[in-house]
Design a protein around this motif. Structure first.
Motif, PDB file in Angstrom:
ATOM      1  N   GLY A  82       0.883  -1.277   0.009  1.00 22.96           N
ATOM      2  CA  GLY A  82       0.051   0.118  -0.017  1.00 22.96           C
ATOM      3  C   GLY A  82       0.928   1.174  -0.064  1.00 22.96           C
ATOM      4  N   GLN A  83       2.179   1.225   0.035  1.00 24.36           N
ATOM      5  CA  GLN A  83       2.942   2.299   0.013  1.00 24.36           C
ATOM      6  C   GLN A  83       4.034   2.028  -1.294  1.00 24.36           C
ATOM      7  N   TYR A  84       4.743   3.113  -1.508  1.00 25.54           N
ATOM      8  CA  TYR A  84       5.644   3.357  -2.709  1.00 25.54           C
ATOM      9  C   TYR A  84       7.308   3.473  -2.251  1.00 25.54           C
ATOM     10  N   ARG A  85       8.039   2.547  -2.958  1.00 23.35           N
ATOM     11  CA  ARG A  85       9.372   2.748  -2.467  1.00 23.35           C
ATOM     12  C   ARG A  85      10.026   3.618  -3.608  1.00 23.35           C
ATOM     13  N   LEU A  86      11.015   4.484  -3.374  1.00 27.16           N
ATOM     14  CA  LEU A  86      11.681   5.062  -4.043  1.00 27.16           C
ATOM     15  C   LEU A  86      12.653   4.321  -5.036  1.00 27.16           C
ATOM     16  N   SER A  87      12.446   4.442  -6.241  1.00 26.43           N
ATOM     17  CA  SER A  87      13.284   4.079  -7.356  1.00 26.43           C
ATOM     18  C   SER A  87      13.249   4.487  -8.696  1.00 26.43           C
ATOM     19  N   ALA A  88      14.531   4.594  -9.230  1.00 28.11           N
ATOM     20  CA  ALA A  88      14.498   4.969 -10.753  1.00 28.11           C
ATOM     21  C   ALA A  88      15.783   4.489 -11.383  1.00 28.11           C
ATOM     22  N   ALA A  89      15.832   4.757 -12.658  1.00 32.75           N
ATOM     23  CA  ALA A  89      16.877   4.398 -13.443  1.00 32.75           C
ATOM     24  C   ALA A  89      17.479   5.717 -13.699  1.00 32.75           C
ATOM     25  N   ILE A  90      18.885   6.006 -13.584  1.00 34.65           N
ATOM     26  CA  ILE A  90      19.561   7.066 -13.923  1.00 34.65           C
ATOM     27  C   ILE A  90      20.452   6.572 -14.906  1.00 34.65           C
ATOM     28  N   THR A  91      20.687   7.363 -16.146  1.00 33.16           N
ATOM     29  CA  THR A  91      21.223   7.090 -17.260  1.00 33.16           C
ATOM     30  C   THR A  91      22.076   8.474 -17.857  1.00 33.16           C
ATOM     31  N   LYS A  92      23.053   7.854 -18.510  1.00 36.31           N
ATOM     32  CA  LYS A  92      23.893   9.010 -19.267  1.00 36.31           C
ATOM     33  C   LYS A  92      24.808   8.338 -20.270  1.00 36.31           C
ATOM     34  N   GLN A  93      24.562   8.986 -21.359  1.00 40.23           N
ATOM     35  CA  GLN A  93      25.633   8.616 -22.526  1.00 40.23           C
ATOM     36  C   GLN A  93      27.173   8.883 -22.123  1.00 40.23           C
ATOM     37  N   LEU A  94      28.212   7.955 -21.813  1.00 41.22           N
ATOM     38  CA  LEU A  94      29.374   8.101 -21.795  1.00 41.22           C
ATOM     39  C   LEU A  94      30.422   7.373 -22.746  1.00 41.22           C
ATOM     40  N   ASP A  95      31.169   8.106 -23.086  1.00 42.36           N
ATOM     41  CA  ASP A  95      32.057   7.325 -24.069  1.00 42.36           C
ATOM     42  C   ASP A  95      31.435   6.274 -25.146  1.00 42.36           C
ATOM     43  N   GLU A  96      30.393   7.058 -25.686  1.00 41.77           N
ATOM     44  CA  GLU A  96      29.356   6.149 -26.665  1.00 41.77           C
ATOM     45  C   GLU A  96      28.709   4.967 -26.117  1.00 41.77           C
ATOM     46  N   GLN A  97      28.641   4.960 -25.039  1.00 40.74           N
ATOM     47  CA  GLN A  97      28.116   3.756 -24.369  1.00 40.74           C
ATOM     48  C   GLN A  97      26.935   4.422 -23.414  1.00 40.74           C
ATOM     49  N   LEU A  98      25.883   3.871 -23.102  1.00 41.17           N
ATOM     50  CA  LEU A  98      24.716   4.175 -22.246  1.00 41.17           C
ATOM     51  C   LEU A  98      25.131   3.515 -20.975  1.00 41.17           C
ATOM     52  N   GLN A  99      25.235   4.430 -19.833  1.00 38.39           N
ATOM     53  CA  GLN A  99      25.551   3.808 -18.641  1.00 38.39           C
ATOM     54  C   GLN A  99      24.130   3.964 -17.851  1.00 38.39           C
ATOM     55  N   THR A 100      23.896   2.867 -17.093  1.00 34.02           N
ATOM     56  CA  THR A 100      22.793   3.026 -16.176  1.00 34.02           C
ATOM     57  C   THR A 100      23.040   2.689 -14.859  1.00 34.02           C
TER      58      THR A 100
END
Length: 98
Positions: A44-62
Motif C-alpha cells: 500500500g506504499q511506494y518505495r523510491l526507485s529510478a533508473a539514472i542514465t547517461k551517455q558516456l564514451d558512446e555507451q549508455l550507462q545506467t
C-alpha cells in the motif's frame, strides 16, 4: 470447489489474473543525466526507485537507484525520487556508474 475443478485450475491459465506491467513514468533530464522514476509498490506504499542514465564514451550507462524511503502516495513518491536522484547526481556525478 470440487476435486476436478481444483485439478483443472492448476493446469489452466486464467488470462484475467495476469499482472499488468507497471506504467512507465516520464523521464526528467538533469545535468546531462536522465532520471526515469519507477516506484515500487509495497504493502500500500511506494518505495523510491529510478533508473539514472547517461551517455558516456558512446555507451549508455545506467545506475539503478533504490532508496529505503517509502511514501503513501505514488505521485509524491515520484516527486521525492526525482529530488533524491538529483541530489545523488550533484554529489556523485559520473562516478555514480563506477
Amino acid at each position: 470447489m470440487g476435486f476436478l475443478s481444483t485439478l483443472t485450475s492448476l493446469f489452466s491459465s486464467d488470462s484475467n489474473n495476469t499482472p499488468e506491467a507497471p506504467p512507465v513514468e516520464e523521464s526528467t533530464e538533469y545535468k546531462g543525466f536522465t532520471i526515469t522514476p519507477s516506484p515500487i509498490s509495497e504493502g500500500g506504499q511506494y518505495r523510491l526507485s529510478a533508473a539514472i542514465t547517461k551517455q558516456l564514451d558512446e555507451q549508455l550507462q545506467t545506475h539503478t537507484f533504490i532508496r529505503s524511503d517509502v511514501v503513501a502516495n505514488r505521485d509524491d513518491c515520484i516527486d521525492m525520487t526525482i529530488r533524491k536522484a538529483k541530489i545523488t547526481i550533484d554529489q556523485m556525478g559520473d562516478s555514480i556508474f563506477s
